[in-house]
Design a protein around this motif. Sequence first.
Motif, PDB file in Angstrom:
ATOM      1  N   PRO A  77      -9.886  -3.710  13.774  1.00 30.16           N
ATOM      2  CA  PRO A  77      -9.074  -4.051  14.951  1.00 30.16           C
ATOM      3  C   PRO A  77      -7.614  -4.369  14.635  1.00 30.16           C
ATOM      4  O   PRO A  77      -6.737  -4.134  15.464  1.00 30.16           O
ATOM      5  CB  PRO A  77      -9.776  -5.289  15.533  1.00 30.16           C
ATOM      6  N   GLU A  78      -7.321  -4.893  13.440  1.00 28.76           N
ATOM      7  CA  GLU A  78      -5.940  -5.251  13.091  1.00 28.76           C
ATOM      8  C   GLU A  78      -5.162  -4.100  12.463  1.00 28.76           C
ATOM      9  O   GLU A  78      -3.962  -4.207  12.248  1.00 28.76           O
ATOM     10  CB  GLU A  78      -5.928  -6.421  12.081  1.00 28.76           C
ATOM     11  N   GLU A  79      -5.850  -2.974  12.143  1.00 28.91           N
ATOM     12  CA  GLU A  79      -5.188  -1.893  11.415  1.00 28.91           C
ATOM     13  C   GLU A  79      -5.378  -0.516  12.027  1.00 28.91           C
ATOM     14  O   GLU A  79      -4.488   0.316  11.976  1.00 28.91           O
ATOM     15  CB  GLU A  79      -5.709  -1.838   9.972  1.00 28.91           C
ATOM     16  N   GLY A  80      -6.553  -0.223  12.537  1.00 34.27           N
ATOM     17  CA  GLY A  80      -6.910   1.127  12.960  1.00 34.27           C
ATOM     18  C   GLY A  80      -7.988   1.668  12.037  1.00 34.27           C
ATOM     19  O   GLY A  80      -8.726   0.901  11.408  1.00 34.27           O
ATOM     20  N   ASP A  81      -8.087   2.981  11.916  1.00 34.35           N
ATOM     21  CA  ASP A  81      -9.085   3.588  11.021  1.00 34.35           C
ATOM     22  C   ASP A  81      -8.600   3.466   9.580  1.00 34.35           C
ATOM     23  O   ASP A  81      -7.503   3.901   9.241  1.00 34.35           O
ATOM     24  CB  ASP A  81      -9.284   5.063  11.375  1.00 34.35           C
ATOM     25  N   PHE A  82      -9.438   2.860   8.720  1.00 31.24           N
ATOM     26  CA  PHE A  82      -9.033   2.585   7.343  1.00 31.24           C
ATOM     27  C   PHE A  82     -10.075   3.118   6.365  1.00 31.24           C
ATOM     28  O   PHE A  82     -11.276   3.061   6.612  1.00 31.24           O
ATOM     29  CB  PHE A  82      -8.859   1.079   7.119  1.00 31.24           C
ATOM     30  N   SER A  83      -9.584   3.627   5.217  1.00 34.50           N
ATOM     31  CA  SER A  83     -10.443   4.106   4.150  1.00 34.50           C
ATOM     32  C   SER A  83      -9.679   3.988   2.836  1.00 34.50           C
ATOM     33  O   SER A  83      -8.444   4.099   2.830  1.00 34.50           O
ATOM     34  CB  SER A  83     -10.821   5.564   4.392  1.00 34.50           C
ATOM     35  N   ASN A  84     -10.404   3.732   1.746  1.00 32.46           N
ATOM     36  CA  ASN A  84      -9.742   3.810   0.444  1.00 32.46           C
ATOM     37  C   ASN A  84     -10.740   4.172  -0.647  1.00 32.46           C
ATOM     38  O   ASN A  84     -11.942   3.961  -0.515  1.00 32.46           O
ATOM     39  CB  ASN A  84      -8.973   2.524   0.103  1.00 32.46           C
ATOM     40  N   TYR A  85     -10.210   4.743  -1.709  1.00 37.05           N
ATOM     41  CA  TYR A  85     -10.992   5.192  -2.860  1.00 37.05           C
ATOM     42  C   TYR A  85     -10.214   4.803  -4.110  1.00 37.05           C
ATOM     43  O   TYR A  85      -8.982   4.812  -4.108  1.00 37.05           O
ATOM     44  CB  TYR A  85     -11.184   6.713  -2.822  1.00 37.05           C
ATOM     45  N   ALA A  86     -10.926   4.457  -5.182  1.00 41.65           N
ATOM     46  CA  ALA A  86     -10.215   4.054  -6.396  1.00 41.65           C
ATOM     47  C   ALA A  86     -11.081   4.283  -7.622  1.00 41.65           C
ATOM     48  O   ALA A  86     -12.309   4.279  -7.556  1.00 41.65           O
ATOM     49  CB  ALA A  86      -9.815   2.586  -6.312  1.00 41.65           C
ATOM     50  N   LEU A  87     -10.396   4.446  -8.723  1.00 41.88           N
ATOM     51  CA  LEU A  87     -11.019   4.410 -10.035  1.00 41.88           C
ATOM     52  C   LEU A  87     -10.855   2.979 -10.530  1.00 41.88           C
ATOM     53  O   LEU A  87      -9.752   2.419 -10.476  1.00 41.88           O
ATOM     54  CB  LEU A  87     -10.318   5.387 -10.987  1.00 41.88           C
ATOM     55  N   ASN A 115      -2.743   3.817  13.377  1.00 40.37           N
ATOM     56  CA  ASN A 115      -2.422   2.402  13.195  1.00 40.37           C
ATOM     57  C   ASN A 115      -2.262   1.715  14.549  1.00 40.37           C
ATOM     58  O   ASN A 115      -1.608   2.246  15.442  1.00 40.37           O
ATOM     59  CB  ASN A 115      -1.147   2.259  12.363  1.00 40.37           C
ATOM     60  N   VAL A 116      -2.884   0.546  14.718  1.00 34.74           N
ATOM     61  CA  VAL A 116      -2.883  -0.129  16.020  1.00 34.74           C
ATOM     62  C   VAL A 116      -1.509  -0.677  16.387  1.00 34.74           C
ATOM     63  O   VAL A 116      -1.236  -0.931  17.560  1.00 34.74           O
ATOM     64  CB  VAL A 116      -3.931  -1.263  16.078  1.00 34.74           C
ATOM     65  N   VAL A 117      -0.606  -0.847  15.404  1.00 35.05           N
ATOM     66  CA  VAL A 117       0.734  -1.368  15.691  1.00 35.05           C
ATOM     67  C   VAL A 117       1.645  -0.265  16.213  1.00 35.05           C
ATOM     68  O   VAL A 117       2.350  -0.441  17.211  1.00 35.05           O
ATOM     69  CB  VAL A 117       1.354  -2.032  14.434  1.00 35.05           C
ATOM     70  N   PRO A 171       1.492  -1.440   8.588  1.00 32.85           N
ATOM     71  CA  PRO A 171       1.515  -2.729   9.275  1.00 32.85           C
ATOM     72  C   PRO A 171       0.110  -3.187   9.662  1.00 32.85           C
ATOM     73  O   PRO A 171      -0.748  -2.386  10.004  1.00 32.85           O
ATOM     74  CB  PRO A 171       2.372  -2.469  10.515  1.00 32.85           C
ATOM     75  N   ILE A 172      -0.097  -4.511   9.588  1.00 31.98           N
ATOM     76  CA  ILE A 172      -1.365  -5.140   9.944  1.00 31.98           C
ATOM     77  C   ILE A 172      -1.067  -6.263  10.929  1.00 31.98           C
ATOM     78  O   ILE A 172      -0.187  -7.097  10.682  1.00 31.98           O
ATOM     79  CB  ILE A 172      -2.076  -5.699   8.691  1.00 31.98           C
ATOM     80  N   VAL A 173      -1.778  -6.299  12.035  1.00 36.88           N
ATOM     81  CA  VAL A 173      -1.562  -7.325  13.055  1.00 36.88           C
ATOM     82  C   VAL A 173      -1.797  -8.706  12.443  1.00 36.88           C
ATOM     83  O   VAL A 173      -2.824  -8.959  11.820  1.00 36.88           O
ATOM     84  CB  VAL A 173      -2.507  -7.101  14.261  1.00 36.88           C
ATOM     85  N   GLY A 174      -0.798  -9.598  12.608  1.00 40.48           N
ATOM     86  CA  GLY A 174      -0.927 -10.970  12.138  1.00 40.48           C
ATOM     87  C   GLY A 174      -0.749 -11.169  10.646  1.00 40.48           C
ATOM     88  O   GLY A 174      -1.020 -12.256  10.135  1.00 40.48           O
ATOM     89  N   GLN A 175      -0.306 -10.154   9.924  1.00 34.86           N
ATOM     90  CA  GLN A 175      -0.136 -10.277   8.471  1.00 34.86           C
ATOM     91  C   GLN A 175       1.156  -9.620   8.048  1.00 34.86           C
ATOM     92  O   GLN A 175       1.420  -8.464   8.381  1.00 34.86           O
ATOM     93  CB  GLN A 175      -1.323  -9.622   7.757  1.00 34.86           C
ATOM     94  N   THR A 176       1.986 -10.350   7.321  1.00 38.84           N
ATOM     95  CA  THR A 176       3.261  -9.805   6.869  1.00 38.84           C
ATOM     96  C   THR A 176       3.271  -9.464   5.378  1.00 38.84           C
ATOM     97  O   THR A 176       4.142  -8.743   4.919  1.00 38.84           O
ATOM     98  CB  THR A 176       4.404 -10.810   7.145  1.00 38.84           C
ATOM     99  N   SER A 177       2.310 -10.005   4.601  1.00 36.20           N
ATOM    100  CA  SER A 177       2.240  -9.698   3.173  1.00 36.20           C
ATOM    101  C   SER A 177       0.791  -9.831   2.704  1.00 36.20           C
ATOM    102  O   SER A 177      -0.044 -10.421   3.390  1.00 36.20           O
ATOM    103  CB  SER A 177       3.141 -10.639   2.375  1.00 36.20           C
TER     104      SER A 177
END
Length: 195
Positions: A77-87, A115-117, A171-177
């Motif tokens: 809800p604060e970002e939108g559709d999110f996904s990540n992959y990592a080694l 992104n919801v913003v 950007p993330i709703v309610g978060q600046t860092s």
Amino acid sequence: MRYLYTFLFGAALAIFGFSSSQAQINGPRWSAEFNVLWPIFPGNIYKPLVVYRLWQQEQLAGDLAVGLHIRPFEYRPEEGDFSNYALTLGYRQYVWRGLHFEAYQAFGPGFNRNNVVNGADYVSWDYEIGAFAGYRWWLGESFGKKSTQFRPYVLMQHGVMYLAAQSNPHPIVGQTSERPFYAGSLHVGLQFGRK
């Protein structure tokens, strides 16, 4: 409050594990692990690992853990559709029996669609670091042929993780860092190979 309960539960298990008379550092050098907690909590994260013991001297040992971090798309809800992959890459230092500390890092792409913003799409290369303390318990004795031994175990860790760098933050709703956050894990593993 749930983090406090998780920590207390892990501490109780660690104390119980300290009373075990089993030797904790022995056997083959290779292991395969899967984090069985993260698919459930926080959810939708899959982490297989391969572990190799680099060195051992009595109860001291050092393991190299290489794995994948797989998080398919999900709506936040604060970002939108999110996904990540990592080694992922970690070094575990065993200090007594199954008690260990781990330095952890992960590098890979992160994706944010719709992104919801601002409705934009983002692709970012992300670098995450972490520090964990934990304990490993053996589940029974070794089995298999003399040439190839297998031994199952459970490994629990508590620690802190931090998203240290992003090439293209969204950007993330309610978060600046970014902020450090608690992370617990529960791995089921199988040690295998020659002794």
